[in-house]
Enzyme design. Structure first.
Site, PDB file in Angstrom:
ATOM      1  N   ALA A  56       0.835  -1.213   0.000  1.00  0.00           N
ATOM      2  CA  ALA A  56       0.000   0.000   0.000  1.00  0.00           C
ATOM      3  C   ALA A  56       0.867   1.259   0.000  1.00  0.00           C
ATOM      4  CB  ALA A  56      -0.924  -0.017   1.214  1.00  0.00           C
TER       5      ALA A  56
ATOM      6  N   ARG B  54      16.256  -6.845  14.353  1.00  0.00           N
ATOM      7  CA  ARG B  54      16.299  -6.016  15.566  1.00  0.00           C
ATOM      8  C   ARG B  54      17.728  -5.485  15.603  1.00  0.00           C
ATOM      9  NH1 ARG B  54      11.584  -7.165  18.254  1.00  0.00           N
ATOM     10  NH2 ARG B  54      10.806  -9.305  18.232  1.00  0.00           N
TER      11      ARG B  54
ATOM     12  N   THR C  99       2.865  -5.099  14.524  1.00  0.00           N
ATOM     13  CA  THR C  99       3.325  -6.051  15.545  1.00  0.00           C
ATOM     14  C   THR C  99       2.131  -6.901  15.944  1.00  0.00           C
ATOM     15  OG1 THR C  99       3.969  -6.307  17.876  1.00  0.00           O
ATOM     16  CG2 THR C  99       3.063  -4.177  17.280  1.00  0.00           C
TER      17      THR C  99
ATOM     18  N   ASP D 189       0.303  -3.648  21.194  1.00  0.00           N
ATOM     19  CA  ASP D 189       0.668  -2.896  22.412  1.00  0.00           C
ATOM     20  C   ASP D 189       0.994  -1.428  22.126  1.00  0.00           C
ATOM     21  OD1 ASP D 189       2.920  -3.473  20.937  1.00  0.00           O
ATOM     22  OD2 ASP D 189       4.180  -3.963  22.650  1.00  0.00           O
TER      23      ASP D 189
ATOM     24  N   SER E 199     -12.595 -30.528  31.276  1.00  0.00           N
ATOM     25  CA  SER E 199     -11.269 -29.984  30.958  1.00  0.00           C
ATOM     26  C   SER E 199     -11.198 -28.538  31.410  1.00  0.00           C
ATOM     27  CB  SER E 199     -10.991 -30.045  29.455  1.00  0.00           C
ATOM     28  OG  SER E 199     -11.803 -29.107  28.770  1.00  0.00           O
TER      29      SER E 199
ATOM     30  N   GLU F 281       2.897 -14.699  27.773  1.00  0.00           N
ATOM     31  CA  GLU F 281       4.328 -14.959  28.038  1.00  0.00           C
ATOM     32  C   GLU F 281       4.926 -13.957  29.024  1.00  0.00           C
ATOM     33  OE1 GLU F 281       6.986 -14.420  24.691  1.00  0.00           O
ATOM     34  OE2 GLU F 281       5.899 -12.691  23.975  1.00  0.00           O
TER      35      GLU F 281
ATOM     36  N   ARG G 230       3.297 -15.863  14.693  1.00  0.00           N
ATOM     37  CA  ARG G 230       3.800 -14.756  13.876  1.00  0.00           C
ATOM     38  C   ARG G 230       3.612 -15.001  12.374  1.00  0.00           C
ATOM     39  NH1 ARG G 230       8.498 -12.492  16.852  1.00  0.00           N
ATOM     40  NH2 ARG G 230       9.773 -12.588  14.988  1.00  0.00           N
TER      41      ARG G 230
END
Ligand code: F6P
Length: 326
Positions: free
Chosen positions: A24, A74, A128, A132, A219, A226, A259
């Site tokens: 885009a 990163r 992401t 967040d 169950s 995490e 991911r």
């Protein structure tokens, strides 16, 4: 602002829909007669001069592809002044007038620093799975990642029920519980352990015991984010066993499966809106902002705010899980 040529990159953890956002950005730029350079491997490629010219055809048939065709990284080097100087020199060499970064808060911190130091116009797009980022109700990839988590949890439910077992399922999110909360509600989990709410393991045990595992309740599924402050799924399982060994407890860590995969319709649409929004924001003279979506409309947030504040879970969602898990 002069806008003859821009550069675009993806950075940090990849997320499904980054390719749709890249497409885009490139197509909107070309629509307005702006040239585009893609930068491989995020800030690393900016420092190493790893650029590739992109036109409308270079981004054909990627709207449905997971990952990012220009790769991600990163970067530690970009955190140094020397690294940023090299990156800026390369952008100048390629005659770049503005920079668009698709990534999370680490990506935005880099963009903001770069704008302050060198005056390079910058725009961030929230890409992401963690959701967040403050200033956007949703980030590119979150919808797909939570759908992937829910599909996996549904499958685990089948085997959990067949054996009367308690499953602790760990999902991603780093320090944020968005994937955990959404997948817990949508999969009918008994409880969710979130970084934001600090539930003690003893409270969790009490909740599980309340329903017990018997002929009627066969169950229990507990979703563990995490980043849960009282331990990840394995640590929690050990703690629960030490308090009460009557449960047959199994742990599953969903990991990087969350991911990958084809982006959902929602993520493709969001990415397309934000990519075009980024180019149009630059054409309006906007700078040092993130383009997100709030209440279904495009919204612009200063990058500094997007990196310093936390996207909060909605209280209404927390309330839902309380009620629906009795
Ligand atoms: O930020 C996205 C994310 O997938 C987090 O949910 C997770 O904590 C982290 O990245 C994992 O990063 P890496 O793939 O570098 O191990």
């Amino acid at each position: 602002m002069k806008l003859s040529k821009i550069a675009v990159f993806t950075s940090g953890g990849d997320s499904p829909g980054m390719n749709a956002a890249l497409r885009a950005v490139v197509r909107a730029a070309r629509y307005y007669g702006i040239e585009v350079e893609g930068i491989y491997r995020g800030y690393e490629g900016m420092i190493d001069d790893d650029f590739v010219p992109l036109d409308e055809r270079s981004v054909a048939r990627i709207v449905d592809k997971g990952g990012t065709i220009i790769k991600s990284a990163r970067s530690v080097a970009f955190k140094t002044k020397e690294g940023r100087q090299k990156a800026f020199d390369n952008l100048k060499k390629h005659q770049i007038d503005a920079l668009i970064g698709i990534g999370g808060d680490g990506t935005f911190r880099g963009l903001h620093a770069f704008n302050l130091e060198f005056g390079m116009p910058v725009i961030g797009l929230p890409g992401t799975i963690d959701n967040d980022i403050v200033g956007s109700d949703y980030t590119i990839g979150f919808d797909t990642a939570s759908n992937t988590a829910i599909e996996a949890i549904d499958k685990i439910r089948d085997t959990a029920t067949s054996h009367n077992r308690l499953f602790l399922i760990e999902v991603m999110g780093r320090d944020a519980g968005f994937i955990a909360l959404r997948s817990a509600i949508a999969s009918g989990a008994k409880a969710v352990m979130l970084p934001e709410t600090h539930t003690e393991p003893s409270e969790l045990l009490a909740k599980i015991k309340q329903s017990g595992l018997n002929k009627r309740k066969t169950s229990n599924i507990v979703i563990v984010s995490e980043g849960n402050k009282n331990g990840n799924a394995s640590e929690l399982a050990e703690e629960l066993k030490s308090m009460d060994d009557s449960f047959d407890i199994k742990v599953t860590v969903l990991g990087h499966i969350q991911r990958g995969g084809k982006p959902s319709a929602y993520d493709r649409l969001l990415a397309s809106r934000l990519g075009v929004g980024a180019i149009e924001a630059l054409r309006q003279g906007q700078n040092d902002i993130m383009v997100g979506v709030r209440n279904e409309k495009l919204a612009y947030t200063p990058l500094e705010k997007a990196t310093k504040e936390h996207h909060r879970l909605q209280d209404e969602m927390l309330h839902l899980i309380e009620i629906l898990s009795i």
